[in-house]
Design a protein around this motif. Sequence first.
Motif, PDB file in Angstrom:
ATOM      1  N   PRO A 103       3.814   1.522  10.521  1.00  0.00           N
ATOM      2  CA  PRO A 103       3.046   0.558   9.725  1.00  0.00           C
ATOM      3  C   PRO A 103       3.153  -0.881  10.219  1.00  0.00           C
ATOM      4  O   PRO A 103       2.193  -1.645  10.093  1.00  0.00           O
ATOM      5  CB  PRO A 103       3.647   0.715   8.316  1.00  0.00           C
ATOM      6  CG  PRO A 103       4.141   2.121   8.288  1.00  0.00           C
ATOM      7  CD  PRO A 103       4.660   2.374   9.670  1.00  0.00           C
ATOM      8  N   ASP A 104       4.300  -1.272  10.773  1.00  0.00           N
ATOM      9  CA  ASP A 104       4.429  -2.665  11.225  1.00  0.00           C
ATOM     10  C   ASP A 104       3.617  -2.966  12.482  1.00  0.00           C
ATOM     11  O   ASP A 104       3.515  -4.117  12.901  1.00  0.00           O
ATOM     12  CB  ASP A 104       5.899  -3.057  11.417  1.00  0.00           C
ATOM     13  CG  ASP A 104       6.636  -2.158  12.388  1.00  0.00           C
ATOM     14  OD1 ASP A 104       5.990  -1.345  13.076  1.00  0.00           O
ATOM     15  OD2 ASP A 104       7.877  -2.260  12.454  1.00  0.00           O
ATOM     16  N   GLN A 105       3.019  -1.936  13.079  1.00  0.00           N
ATOM     17  CA  GLN A 105       2.138  -2.129  14.226  1.00  0.00           C
ATOM     18  C   GLN A 105       0.661  -2.138  13.832  1.00  0.00           C
ATOM     19  O   GLN A 105      -0.206  -2.282  14.689  1.00  0.00           O
ATOM     20  CB  GLN A 105       2.385  -1.036  15.266  1.00  0.00           C
ATOM     21  CG  GLN A 105       3.773  -1.066  15.893  1.00  0.00           C
ATOM     22  CD  GLN A 105       4.014   0.148  16.771  1.00  0.00           C
ATOM     23  OE1 GLN A 105       4.359   1.224  16.286  1.00  0.00           O
ATOM     24  NE2 GLN A 105       3.822  -0.022  18.063  1.00  0.00           N
ATOM     25  N   LEU A 106       0.387  -1.957  12.540  1.00  0.00           N
ATOM     26  CA  LEU A 106      -0.995  -1.789  12.081  1.00  0.00           C
ATOM     27  C   LEU A 106      -1.860  -2.999  12.436  1.00  0.00           C
ATOM     28  O   LEU A 106      -2.959  -2.843  12.980  1.00  0.00           O
ATOM     29  CB  LEU A 106      -1.006  -1.546  10.574  1.00  0.00           C
ATOM     30  CG  LEU A 106      -2.384  -1.359   9.929  1.00  0.00           C
ATOM     31  CD1 LEU A 106      -3.079  -0.131  10.495  1.00  0.00           C
ATOM     32  CD2 LEU A 106      -2.247  -1.245   8.414  1.00  0.00           C
ATOM     33  N   THR A 107      -1.398  -4.192  12.122  1.00  0.00           N
ATOM     34  CA  THR A 107      -2.205  -5.389  12.361  1.00  0.00           C
ATOM     35  C   THR A 107      -2.530  -5.553  13.840  1.00  0.00           C
ATOM     36  O   THR A 107      -3.698  -5.771  14.220  1.00  0.00           O
ATOM     37  CB  THR A 107      -1.462  -6.636  11.848  1.00  0.00           C
ATOM     38  OG1 THR A 107      -1.269  -6.504  10.436  1.00  0.00           O
ATOM     39  CG2 THR A 107      -2.255  -7.902  12.143  1.00  0.00           C
ATOM     40  N   GLU A 108      -1.531  -5.416  14.671  1.00  0.00           N
ATOM     41  CA  GLU A 108      -1.725  -5.591  16.110  1.00  0.00           C
ATOM     42  C   GLU A 108      -2.711  -4.575  16.672  1.00  0.00           C
ATOM     43  O   GLU A 108      -3.631  -4.919  17.427  1.00  0.00           O
ATOM     44  CB  GLU A 108      -0.377  -5.455  16.823  1.00  0.00           C
ATOM     45  CG  GLU A 108      -0.459  -5.464  18.340  1.00  0.00           C
ATOM     46  CD  GLU A 108       0.852  -5.067  19.000  1.00  0.00           C
ATOM     47  OE1 GLU A 108       0.847  -4.881  20.234  1.00  0.00           O
ATOM     48  OE2 GLU A 108       1.866  -4.922  18.294  1.00  0.00           O
ATOM     49  N   ILE A 109      -2.554  -3.307  16.298  1.00  0.00           N
ATOM     50  CA  ILE A 109      -3.383  -2.256  16.881  1.00  0.00           C
ATOM     51  C   ILE A 109      -4.817  -2.324  16.358  1.00  0.00           C
ATOM     52  O   ILE A 109      -5.777  -2.183  17.136  1.00  0.00           O
ATOM     53  CB  ILE A 109      -2.747  -0.881  16.626  1.00  0.00           C
ATOM     54  CG1 ILE A 109      -1.452  -0.767  17.439  1.00  0.00           C
ATOM     55  CG2 ILE A 109      -3.716   0.248  16.975  1.00  0.00           C
ATOM     56  CD1 ILE A 109      -0.647   0.479  17.151  1.00  0.00           C
ATOM     57  N   LEU A 110      -5.001  -2.577  15.063  1.00  0.00           N
ATOM     58  CA  LEU A 110      -6.365  -2.681  14.549  1.00  0.00           C
ATOM     59  C   LEU A 110      -7.104  -3.867  15.162  1.00  0.00           C
ATOM     60  O   LEU A 110      -8.291  -3.758  15.509  1.00  0.00           O
ATOM     61  CB  LEU A 110      -6.343  -2.817  13.028  1.00  0.00           C
ATOM     62  CG  LEU A 110      -6.259  -1.523  12.216  1.00  0.00           C
ATOM     63  CD1 LEU A 110      -6.305  -1.834  10.731  1.00  0.00           C
ATOM     64  CD2 LEU A 110      -7.372  -0.559  12.583  1.00  0.00           C
ATOM     65  N   PRO A 130       6.135  10.705  10.325  1.00  0.00           N
ATOM     66  CA  PRO A 130       6.144  10.547   8.876  1.00  0.00           C
ATOM     67  C   PRO A 130       6.045   9.095   8.408  1.00  0.00           C
ATOM     68  O   PRO A 130       6.188   8.812   7.225  1.00  0.00           O
ATOM     69  CB  PRO A 130       7.506  11.118   8.493  1.00  0.00           C
ATOM     70  CG  PRO A 130       8.384  10.695   9.619  1.00  0.00           C
ATOM     71  CD  PRO A 130       7.512  10.804  10.854  1.00  0.00           C
ATOM     72  N   HIS A 131       5.794   8.162   9.319  1.00  0.00           N
ATOM     73  CA  HIS A 131       5.842   6.748   8.946  1.00  0.00           C
ATOM     74  C   HIS A 131       4.763   6.360   7.951  1.00  0.00           C
ATOM     75  O   HIS A 131       4.913   5.383   7.211  1.00  0.00           O
ATOM     76  CB  HIS A 131       5.748   5.878  10.208  1.00  0.00           C
ATOM     77  CG  HIS A 131       6.757   6.235  11.241  1.00  0.00           C
ATOM     78  ND1 HIS A 131       8.104   6.177  11.000  1.00  0.00           N
ATOM     79  CD2 HIS A 131       6.626   6.680  12.515  1.00  0.00           C
ATOM     80  CE1 HIS A 131       8.764   6.566  12.095  1.00  0.00           C
ATOM     81  NE2 HIS A 131       7.885   6.879  13.017  1.00  0.00           N
TER      82      HIS A 131
END
Length: 575
Positions: A103-110, A130-131
């Motif tokens: 989840p902490d990579q969501l902003t960067e990847i999107l 399972p994250h």
Amino acid sequence: MLLASAMTFSAGAVTPGGEAETIYYNARVMTVNDHFDITDAVAIKAGRIMAVGSHAQLQELAGNDTRQVDLQGKSLLPGFYDGHIHVGTGPRPFGATFNVPTPDQLTEILAREAAKVPAGDWLVGLMNRPHCHMQMPNRWELDAIVPDHPVMLACGVLKLTLNSKAIELAGLSKDTPEPKDGLIVRDEQGEPQGVLTMGARRYATRVIPNPALSDDSARDNLRAQLAKFLPMGVTSVNIAGVRPNELRLIQDVYQRWGDELPRATLQIFLFPGYDDVDTSLAELEGLGFRTGIGNDRLKLGAIKMSMDGAIAVPDFRTLKPYDGKVRFDERGPWENQKGDFNGVTVIPKDSLYRVASRAHELGWQLGIHTIGDGAVVEAVEVLERVLREYPREDHRHHLHHLTIRPPEETLAKIAELDLIVDTQPNYTYYNNAFMLAAVSGNRLERQNPQRSLLERGIRIAYGSDGLPHGPLLGIWAAVNRLGHDGKVYGAEEAISVEEAIRAYTRGPAYLTFDEQERGSIEVGKVADLVVLAEDPLSVDPLRLRDLAVERTIIAGQELFHGSHVEPYHQRPPTP
């Protein structure tokens, strides 16, 4: 001692004479026969087990051309049989083009994915399990990152989330009726929050891009998904749900590459639901064959139907309302704020009966998805009625999952009807967050029962359901009962290492009518074997999931040789 009968092939098997082609020796050979006998050597010829016993005795079968393999004291077991997997023709579900590992990579990847395409184009991705368990972002969180693109993210295949642009394209609003077989997660005013489950996914899947996939690409994807089981020591798989139109592609894969893949049994997935019973009956009648058609590499198994929702929402059907005590950032009906939420029924009892009775009458085996105790009770009642109206010996009908322990009378009925339970011990570990969100007390502790089934004489067959794949994790979970949070759940439901090995070898072989050919190291059976670097019976049980697979052998041929430990260690989700 090597029995005299072990020096030749058993009656009815192929019986070539002469020398062994391969002898594995200096091994701890766990036969997983009725007595779980342990010896030190196995001889193989023509893809079958020629003899089992001591190395000295098996030297009688050795010739100048016999390949002799010193396993240096390592463990040799029957090849693992994953009794519940899923495969797809695409490289990712829903045609997704990217992954979000945490989840902490969501902003960067999107943001990165949005920069690749014009404004207004869809972004379809997967959040890695399972994250993403109980951590799916809602529409507003996605809007804050990508306001100019419709976005769909999936956690597994049963739960997805949309941003506002995607919600608009899907035609969702507070006036959208709730589907009977799924959930539209809403706020207090009834507005969709983006998360869709089970049958509600249709709102999204009918509007997301559906790129054309060539048959060659589909075959390559299927081949790659099946080949990944070899380093895990898996020699057979039961694919728990394919649609009739996918059969030809899987048949193509096995005609071209079957000798380099695990043996496979295919279950046909039907979706009668509330309104499509006639469609499912027509599909059933149109198949023109039944359980068992095929060969020793690929054959048809059961008709599969899903009666309730899933753990991975959670929306499985329970007898009593949900009472989870742990709250996560992801909100939804499972919090049971109104006091009456007990999950989702995907197939009502009458619909299940109509299709199950006809399938049974036609000679099909039946496998019914039942996660919650409410679904288990109703499925058992349907199967009892079917078997009473159309008695049949050796039907081998089964329940997939049985995750919430049903009432005692239902367990007794399962044993009486000789139903099998295709269970996933790894659920206790991997699905920990969902269970915490849904149930508490005894339902949480006794979830995913194992000892309760064995004590009542109920046959069990182990599979992974891809949560995650890997028999050694399943064996580890069955023995230790550890959740992803590191806590022990229902120690009284734990079973022994020996029992868990049986459930991952002989259990699925019996489920698919293959117990005379697979599941144990006995004379005349196919030479499907796995070599482990250490002895699973003597290592610390907490280390079982860390044992390395060194060889995977199918029909006497080594299809994997190396050292593989499946990477199971992921951080637990935070409540």
